[in-house]
Scaffold this motif. Sequence first.
Motif, PDB file in Angstrom:
ATOM      1  N   LYS A 172       0.813  -1.214   0.000  1.00 31.05           N
ATOM      2  CA  LYS A 172       0.000   0.000   0.000  1.00 31.05           C
ATOM      3  C   LYS A 172       0.846   1.263   0.000  1.00 31.05           C
ATOM      4  CE  LYS A 172      -4.176  -1.779   2.260  1.00 31.05           C
ATOM      5  NZ  LYS A 172      -5.117  -1.582   3.383  1.00 31.05           N
ATOM      6  N   LYS A 173       0.367   2.249  -0.747  1.00 35.51           N
ATOM      7  CA  LYS A 173       0.979   3.576  -0.709  1.00 35.51           C
ATOM      8  C   LYS A 173      -0.076   4.603  -1.092  1.00 35.51           C
ATOM      9  CE  LYS A 173       2.901   3.643  -5.423  1.00 35.51           C
ATOM     10  NZ  LYS A 173       4.145   3.809  -6.191  1.00 35.51           N
ATOM     11  N   THR A 174       0.220   5.872  -0.875  1.00 32.15           N
ATOM     12  CA  THR A 174      -0.741   6.930  -1.167  1.00 32.15           C
ATOM     13  C   THR A 174      -0.787   7.190  -2.670  1.00 32.15           C
ATOM     14  OG1 THR A 174      -0.319   7.958   0.976  1.00 32.15           O
ATOM     15  CG2 THR A 174      -1.376   9.324  -0.689  1.00 32.15           C
ATOM     16  N   GLU A 196      -7.035  11.406  -2.550  1.00 33.16           N
ATOM     17  CA  GLU A 196      -6.043  10.338  -2.470  1.00 33.16           C
ATOM     18  C   GLU A 196      -6.590   9.117  -1.737  1.00 33.16           C
ATOM     19  OE1 GLU A 196      -1.875  12.914  -2.372  1.00 33.16           O
ATOM     20  OE2 GLU A 196      -2.820  12.319  -0.466  1.00 33.16           O
ATOM     21  N   LYS A 201      -5.138   5.187  -0.041  1.00 36.32           N
ATOM     22  CA  LYS A 201      -3.977   4.367   0.297  1.00 36.32           C
ATOM     23  C   LYS A 201      -4.300   2.944  -0.131  1.00 36.32           C
ATOM     24  CE  LYS A 201      -0.525   3.713   3.900  1.00 36.32           C
ATOM     25  NZ  LYS A 201      -0.129   4.019   5.296  1.00 36.32           N
TER      26      LYS A 201
END
Length: 254
Positions: A91-93, A139, A141
């Motif tokens: 996971k990332k933004t 955004e 995540k």
Amino acid sequence: MAKDSVMKTLTAEEDGPRMLSLVSHKLKTPLSIINGYSEAILSQSAKEKFSPFTAKALEEINKQGTKLCSLVDKLLFFNKVESLQPKDLAKKTLNLKNLAKGCANDALSHEEETPAVTATSSIAKRGTFIEIDCPPTLEIKADEELMGFLLEELISNAIKFNNKAEKIIKVQCAHHGDSISVSVRDYGAGIRPQDVNKIFERFYQVDDYFTGQIDGWGLGLCMVQKIVELHNGSINVISDRGLGSIFTVSLPVL
């Protein structure tokens, strides 16, 4: 005998994913060779002056080989997604609007026409128009590879299962307090009520039976649902025959 039969069935079920992976990998090498040589021969067509029949045959071999390679890749990806757990996600933004625009362009590039043309808020390609309504700073995540597949699959389906001359697809993203929604809407044929609850099943296609006329394995929406579940979200479908469908994915704000 009954006990042995049960044990064999269980073993077959457990070996299913392994078998799919093995078959897919075994197909990759010969397909790569077929596609590589057909592309190399096609690149020499101007010098060799092939007959119209030969040139058409080579183009079709390459086209079908590429399509088959794509099917094998999807089968391998299905195997990968099925084995994932939430802890496995990278996971990332992600900026949702940028992700949606990229997926829309990728979906359009798979159509057999001219390259996609990107505008500020819409993406178009000879009769196919994708409108993206998403706050520029919104955004999420999530796992970028999986979320990219999810969005591209929903957009591709909206294009593929629409037989109108002018296809309009709307992608809408919104923030609802503790959740974020992403909707993909089309104005195509819609889904029959009896099919709505089945479209997320493995290998199911919205045809009365599998005729081979629809590209794909019938695994796309099954993977979409799995990806949504991995992100602790939900997916909802609203569809009317002749009016189109809306697929809405809701994801928690993390």
